[in-house]
Design an enzyme around this catalytic site. Structure first.
Site, PDB file in Angstrom:
ATOM      1  N   HIS A 240     -36.223   4.218 -28.643  1.00 25.40           N
ATOM      2  CA  HIS A 240     -35.595   4.950 -27.531  1.00 25.40           C
ATOM      3  C   HIS A 240     -36.512   5.103 -26.308  1.00 25.40           C
ATOM      4  O   HIS A 240     -36.147   4.744 -25.189  1.00 25.40           O
ATOM      5  CB  HIS A 240     -35.201   6.369 -27.971  1.00 25.40           C
ATOM      6  CG  HIS A 240     -34.243   6.419 -29.092  1.00 25.40           C
ATOM      7  ND1 HIS A 240     -32.897   6.217 -28.944  1.00 25.40           N
ATOM      8  CD2 HIS A 240     -34.429   6.660 -30.418  1.00 25.40           C
ATOM      9  CE1 HIS A 240     -32.281   6.346 -30.096  1.00 25.40           C
ATOM     10  NE2 HIS A 240     -33.192   6.606 -31.016  1.00 25.40           N
TER      11      HIS A 240
HETATM   12  C1  BDR Z   1     -34.877  10.903 -28.515  1.00 23.18           C
HETATM   13  O1  BDR Z   1     -35.050  11.991 -29.422  1.00 23.18           O
HETATM   14  C2  BDR Z   1     -36.325  11.955 -29.996  1.00 23.18           C
HETATM   15  O2  BDR Z   1     -36.249  12.216 -31.358  1.00 23.18           O
HETATM   16  C3  BDR Z   1     -36.876  10.584 -29.702  1.00 23.18           C
HETATM   17  O3  BDR Z   1     -38.280  10.622 -29.573  1.00 23.18           O
HETATM   18  C4  BDR Z   1     -36.217  10.224 -28.409  1.00 23.18           C
HETATM   19  O4  BDR Z   1     -36.935  10.762 -27.309  1.00 23.18           O
HETATM   20  C5  BDR Z   1     -33.766  10.008 -29.012  1.00 23.18           C
HETATM   21  O5  BDR Z   1     -32.563  10.730 -29.102  1.00 23.18           O
END
Ligand code: BDR
Ligand code: CA
Length: 313
Positions: A240
């Protein structure tokens, strides 16, 4: 030309991958990291940011920030996704450096004001530090070059509720302020991050290229991969947070749309990001009154994963 950025983060397995890119990519000048609660508590977030920069042999200032959401109580950290230590519960080397004495918000304000029009804020955790910086000095909206947020979901649905993405859900009140502040902003959410899968073979190439940092990236990835196997049935993980940097350096790999953002701060839709496309008329102007922002709606996922891997291999 290299882009000066502040990286606001809650490391976190996918944060760690993105931090490695921010520390390594020749087109990125990492001015510092600011930390927030989210994937881990705030002390662990700061520890991990310091550790990752030391392992890369590239120390940057780290300023500690938000320990909890602005209004609602903090949810327990998702240890089943990132590990209790945020890095897949692997054994970690000791940290020698220390965080800055100023707060994350102050670090953001001072850094932006020292280089007007130059600094991009890349935020990949809950948005309390950016909201606090806006409160300290509302005029930074005129001096920030751009804000890139990994968070939200326009058409994809949520990952922590049926409609909410984790970073926005963890502090919806902060997100509402940041996404509607009127600074140049791009939202890179699940609509694009779910199109990218970092596979074990990509991670092998990355680990081979990153020395001691590679061991941490590969070890934490193994834990995160198991979560994705169970939750989404994919062999690999969605990187992500790296997508925010990919958008910054390789925007041509994305399709974006311009429109107005709002965040639901309570009720069953808490944490949902609502997007009203520019010049689209709805039953009332209510959803189109916030400043324009850009959102990522499509991406060449394979090319982004190659870019991540090539950067780190
Ligand atoms: C986001 O949520 C966090 O758990 C990850 O690091 C990312 O920034 C994804 O939904
Ligand atoms: Ca994150």
């Amino acid at each position: 030309m290299s882009e000066p950025i502040i990286f606001d983060t809650d490391p976190g397995v996918d944060d760690a991958q993105a931090i490695a890119i921010a520390l390594r990519h020749p087109d990125i000048e990492l001015l510092g990291m600011t930390t927030t609660f989210g994937n881990v508590d705030i002390e662990t977030a700061t520890h991990n940011a310091l550790l990752l920069s030391e392992l890369a042999g590239h120390r940057v200032p780290v300023a500690q920030g938000a320990a909890a959401p602005m209004v609602k109580p903090r949810h327990p950290a998702p240890a089943h996704i990132h590990g209790a230590n945020g890095l897949g519960d692997i054994e970690l080397p000791a940290v020698t450096g220390q965080a800055e004495s100023c707060s994350a918000a102050q670090f953001i304000v001072d850094t932006v004001n020292a280089r007007p029009g130059e600094v991009t804020l890349v935020a990949v955790g809950p948005l309390g530090n950016l909201a606090a910086a806006l409160q300290l000095d509302p005029s930074i909206t005129e001096r920030v070059k751009r804000v890139v947020v990994m968070g939200g979901s326009i058409k994809e649905g949520g990952n922590v509720t049926p409609v909410a993405e984790a970073n926005i859900f963890n502090d919806p009140h902060a997100a509402q302020r940041v996404l509607t502040a009127g600074w140049p902003l791009t939202l890179v959410g699940l609509d694009v991050t779910h199109r990218c899968v970092l596979t074990p073979s990509h991670m092998r190439r990355i680990a081979a290229g990153q020395g001691p940092l590679g061991e941490v990236l590969a070890g934490s990835y193994a834990f995160y991969r198991e979560f994705y196997q169970n939750a989404l049935g994919i062999d690999g993980c969605c990187p992500h947070d790296s997508l925010a940097l990919a958008w910054l350096v390789r925007p041509e790999l994305f399709t974006t749309a311009s429109g107005h953002l709002n965040v639901a701060t309570e009720g069953p839709a808490e944490g949902q990001t609502l997007f009203a496309p520019h010049q689209r008329a709805f039953i009332s102007p209510r959803w189109s009154q916030t400043p324009l922002a850009d959102v990522g709606l499509g991406v060449d996922g394979a090319a982004v994963v190659e870019w991540i891997t090539d950067t780190l291999a």
